[in-house]
Motif scaffolding. Structure first.
Motif, PDB file in Angstrom:
ATOM      1  N   GLU A   6       0.757  -1.141   0.098  1.00 50.86           N
ATOM      2  CA  GLU A   6       0.039  -0.020  -0.060  1.00 50.86           C
ATOM      3  C   GLU A   6       1.048   1.298   0.009  1.00 50.86           C
ATOM      4  OE1 GLU A   6      -3.317   2.144   2.855  1.00 50.86           O
ATOM      5  OE2 GLU A   6      -2.694   0.344   3.394  1.00 50.86           O
ATOM      6  N   THR A   7       1.826   1.187   0.889  1.00 52.18           N
ATOM      7  CA  THR A   7       2.746   2.476   0.962  1.00 52.18           C
ATOM      8  C   THR A   7       3.652   2.577  -0.313  1.00 52.18           C
ATOM      9  OG1 THR A   7       3.280   2.065   3.342  1.00 52.18           O
ATOM     10  CG2 THR A   7       4.861   3.385   1.992  1.00 52.18           C
ATOM     11  N   THR A   9       2.585   1.333  -3.616  1.00 54.64           N
ATOM     12  CA  THR A   9       1.488   2.004  -4.657  1.00 54.64           C
ATOM     13  C   THR A   9       1.463   3.524  -4.292  1.00 54.64           C
ATOM     14  OG1 THR A   9       0.589  -0.170  -4.477  1.00 54.64           O
ATOM     15  CG2 THR A   9      -0.498   1.349  -5.438  1.00 54.64           C
ATOM     16  N   GLN A  10       1.190   3.864  -2.930  1.00 51.41           N
ATOM     17  CA  GLN A  10       0.786   5.334  -2.844  1.00 51.41           C
ATOM     18  C   GLN A  10       1.814   6.282  -3.413  1.00 51.41           C
ATOM     19  OE1 GLN A  10      -0.097   5.895   1.283  1.00 51.41           O
ATOM     20  NE2 GLN A  10      -2.243   4.900   1.039  1.00 51.41           N
ATOM     21  N   GLU A  13       2.335   6.217  -7.246  1.00 50.85           N
ATOM     22  CA  GLU A  13       1.291   7.066  -7.770  1.00 50.85           C
ATOM     23  C   GLU A  13       1.701   8.475  -7.705  1.00 50.85           C
ATOM     24  OE1 GLU A  13      -2.565   5.898  -6.127  1.00 50.85           O
ATOM     25  OE2 GLU A  13      -2.539   3.885  -7.294  1.00 50.85           O
ATOM     26  N   LEU A  14       2.008   8.879  -6.461  1.00 51.79           N
ATOM     27  CA  LEU A  14       2.369  10.227  -6.055  1.00 51.79           C
ATOM     28  C   LEU A  14       3.491  10.728  -7.055  1.00 51.79           C
ATOM     29  CD1 LEU A  14       1.812  12.687  -4.019  1.00 51.79           C
ATOM     30  CD2 LEU A  14       3.582  11.589  -2.765  1.00 51.79           C
ATOM     31  N   ILE A  48       2.788  14.396   4.869  1.00 51.44           N
ATOM     32  CA  ILE A  48       2.561  13.069   4.648  1.00 51.44           C
ATOM     33  C   ILE A  48       2.557  12.033   5.877  1.00 51.44           C
ATOM     34  CG2 ILE A  48       2.818  13.066   2.251  1.00 51.44           C
ATOM     35  CD1 ILE A  48       5.637  12.323   2.614  1.00 51.44           C
ATOM     36  N   ILE A  52       5.076   6.778   4.474  1.00 50.64           N
ATOM     37  CA  ILE A  52       5.228   7.035   3.235  1.00 50.64           C
ATOM     38  C   ILE A  52       6.470   8.128   3.275  1.00 50.64           C
ATOM     39  CG2 ILE A  52       4.431   8.620   1.526  1.00 50.64           C
ATOM     40  CD1 ILE A  52       1.592   7.606   1.977  1.00 50.64           C
TER      41      ILE A  52
END
Length: 134
Positions: A6-7, A9-10, A13-14, A48, A52
């Motif tokens: 999840e981290t 992926t975030q 994307e960012l 953030i 992250i």
């Protein structure tokens, strides 16, 4: 150094990174010395979640190590910015930094390019916090 999917992926994307999130050594595989200024800027500006930010710091360190391999001298301005990010969360990145420090390795040929800078940072951090605690 493990990051949950999840981290990753975030962060992917960012930063618009071309990564699946399944990379074995994610920060190494997506490190980009040409984007280090962008990575630093975002890490400095964005409020953030710590996980992250930890991934950002790992990515920045790998990218800066790559940068050092491409340039004959280290950029003190970039390293100063990295140190300020590390200081912002004093001590919370020490596990990550100790991996770069390679304290048990004495032969300079077996070190990361970033190792001397990280060793100096951690030594000064320890001295500052030991002296300040007295």
């Amino acid at each position: 150094m493990f990051f949950n999917k999840e981290t990753i992926t975030q962060v992917n994307e960012l930063l618009h990174l071309k990564a699946s999130g399944d990379e074995q050594e994610w920060p190494l595989e997506v490190a980009d010395s040409d984007r280090i200024i962008e990575f630093l800027y975002l890490a400095e500006m964005l409020d953030i979640w710590f996980q992250i930010r930890y991934a950002f710091i790992a990515l920045i360190l790998y990218s800066y190590d790559k940068y050092l391999g491409e340039h004959s001298d280290h950029d003190k301005y970039l390293w100063d910015r990295i140190e300020k990010l590390l200081d912002r969360d004093a001590g919370r990145f020490n596990e990550l930094l100790n991996r770069w420090a390679l304290w048990d390795v004495e032969d300079d040929t077996d070190l990361f390019r970033l190792t001397p800078l990280v060793r100096t940072y951690l030594t000064e951090f320890q001295q500052k916090h030991t002296t300040g605690a007295s």
